[in-house]
Design a protein around this motif. Sequence first.
Motif, PDB file in Angstrom:
ATOM      1  N   GLU A  31      67.661   8.194  25.703  1.00  0.00           N
ATOM      2  CA  GLU A  31      66.843   8.897  26.692  1.00  0.00           C
ATOM      3  C   GLU A  31      65.398   9.038  26.222  1.00  0.00           C
ATOM      4  N   ALA A  42      67.397  14.429  31.702  1.00  0.00           N
ATOM      5  CA  ALA A  42      67.602  14.165  30.285  1.00  0.00           C
ATOM      6  C   ALA A  42      67.038  15.292  29.416  1.00  0.00           C
ATOM      7  N   GLY A  97      63.884   6.085  33.759  1.00  0.00           N
ATOM      8  CA  GLY A  97      64.421   7.381  34.193  1.00  0.00           C
ATOM      9  C   GLY A  97      64.134   7.612  35.661  1.00  0.00           C
ATOM     10  N   ASN A 151      62.046   7.380  27.910  1.00  0.00           N
ATOM     11  CA  ASN A 151      60.915   8.189  28.373  1.00  0.00           C
ATOM     12  C   ASN A 151      59.610   7.657  27.806  1.00  0.00           C
ATOM     13  N   LYS A 205      59.029  10.534  38.379  1.00  0.00           N
ATOM     14  CA  LYS A 205      59.260   9.113  38.650  1.00  0.00           C
ATOM     15  C   LYS A 205      59.688   8.784  40.070  1.00  0.00           C
TER      16      LYS A 205
HETATM   17 MG    MG Z   1      64.085  10.177  31.119  1.00  0.00          MG
END
Ligand code: MG
Length: 634
Positions: free
Chosen positions: A31, A100, A95, A35, A81
Amino acid sequence: MADIIQLLPDHVANQIAAGEVVQRPASVVKELLENAIDAGATEIKLIVKDAGKTLIQVVDNGKGMSDTDARLCFERHATSKIKTAEDLFLLHTKGFRGEALASIAAIAHVELNTRQASDEVGTQIKIEGSKVVAQEVVVTPEGTSLLVKNLFFNIPARRNFLKSDAVELRHVIDEFQRVALAHPTIGFDFYHNGGELFRLPSSNNRQRIVHVFGGKTNEKLVPVEEPTEVVKIAGFVGKPEFAKKSRGEQFFFVNDRFIKSPYLHHAIMSAYEGLLKDGTQPSYYLFLDVDPATIDINIHPTKTEIKFDDEHTLYAILRSAVKHSLGQFNVAPILDFDSDPNLHTPYDYKDKKLDMPGIEVDAGFNPFKEEKSSSSQVRVKSNNFGSGNNSFRRNTSASWESLYVGLKDDDTFESKANHSEPDSFASIQFESEEVTGKLFEDDAVERPAAATYQLQKKYLVTTIKSGMVIIDQSRAHQRVLYEKFLKDITINEGVSQQLIFPLELHFSVTEIALIQTLKERLEGTGFAFESIEGDKVTITGIPLNVTESEVSIILEQLVSDFGEDIPDSGFTQTDMLAKTLCKTLAVRSGESLTVAEQEALVNNLFACTESAVSPFNRPTFITMTVEDIDKKFM
Ligand code: MG
Ligand code: ADP
């Protein structure tokens, strides 16, 4: 009745969500790396301690966050996002679920340091179990550093559920490799417990694969390229002769995201049809580019499975692209050079060798031509019908002959048998008398020199008081070696032979980590290592009964046998190592043994603690008592 339904407080909801997103340290690594990529980083550093149980830190040079965003990013469903549900089908980021960081912050101690290029100072936030414990203005480099300590500190059950460091590190490395392979232009550094595991400079696909899996990978790759309207396929597949027993290096990336797909895997395997040795798996590193509108990534919390609109077409294109590459680079014929003699049955051998002298020697000028060619015909025939009963006499003769294989050199036996039938026949009769004699010696005491015969280069036949024993040579040898290695490893008494020139072997970093874990046990068997680091093992000593050329096979087999999970318990590790060694080193069927070797094997087998079964639980020998034999004659 009173109402009983209530909304769960956020920190509880987050903990529950964390159960889906964060299974182990590797999930956090995935994760955080994703990111960093979504933030447009070009350099990413991963720092891990104790396989991630103590510390995971990802430092990137991406776009950073404002102080409000820094606070917001830990809220559930907080994401930059996507804005609408439609955006789900236009995804270009890793993502989009915005859960997360909220999940990770719920189950660990987290420290965030972040700064945007336009700001002079950055923001630091500390969170423990979803509670913000500090927020400060700090001086920090452009980009983001996310530090995760004490994973599952507040869920002891989950913490206890974690496997050994070796296993967890392996999962972390797997995730790291997947992300690194999908983004070759981003530079990655990976440190574990202070040591550098990977330094991957910005490069292209091919170089990235080589950097990740070691220098030798390059020569094994065949490029695949198929830019169609539906899907653009690019990447590499491994040459068939380098296929391994483990399923290690098989990667699909769809729009730069690693995914698992048994269906597409099948497409690849069918492209390799007829090119692989049994039980081996090819490597592949394939990048599929599709229109984001034609896939659904949101069917799995960790996003490793996706749904394609038209899987069938994809299957067909992929299969033909791989097939085409394998054909174009003409890799198929190379396989023949590498064909393993152990795959042939002893029967095949025998027929081939018998044919040669029969034709080449006899056809020339020999005045006894007729007799000889007829004798070789009988031989071939009796081999082909060896188990049939068309001719009692000839069958007997053929099966007795096979007892000789191993007692003498193949060539001498073959030519002698061909040229002087009466001679070999005489000795056969002599031997048969001796065996018969023993069978009836009911009161015979220990006979240290009991004759052994090798049957079809596969079984050893010898006599005991009550009758006879037929031993599977390969399984027997496995048992003997297994018990020896078990003992050597346990009491560390393996004898080592020093190599004049150290042996250097190359492996992938994951494999190196595994060999490192087994180092002590390997040393117990007699291995001596100068170093195990980077992608290289340097060996200065090997066990007494191992040859230099067997070393790489042993280590390859080891890596393949241990595969995904290194067992936690010491005994299981020792047991698996002993099994790998005995499997690799034991004689196989098809190998001739000298009389001395046969006798040593028989004696060693019966000196074993569990002589009746191989380490893999198959019978090592069968006995036939005289009564059994008598019954057959009734
Ligand atoms: Mg993420
Ligand atoms: P998602 O990635 O699904 O959006 P996350 O919980 O992983 O959800 O992250 C939440 C948000 O925090 C992201 O949408 C992003 O805006 C921001 N963020 C997280 N990590 C970084 C980073 N390394 N650099 C910049 N922004 C980040």
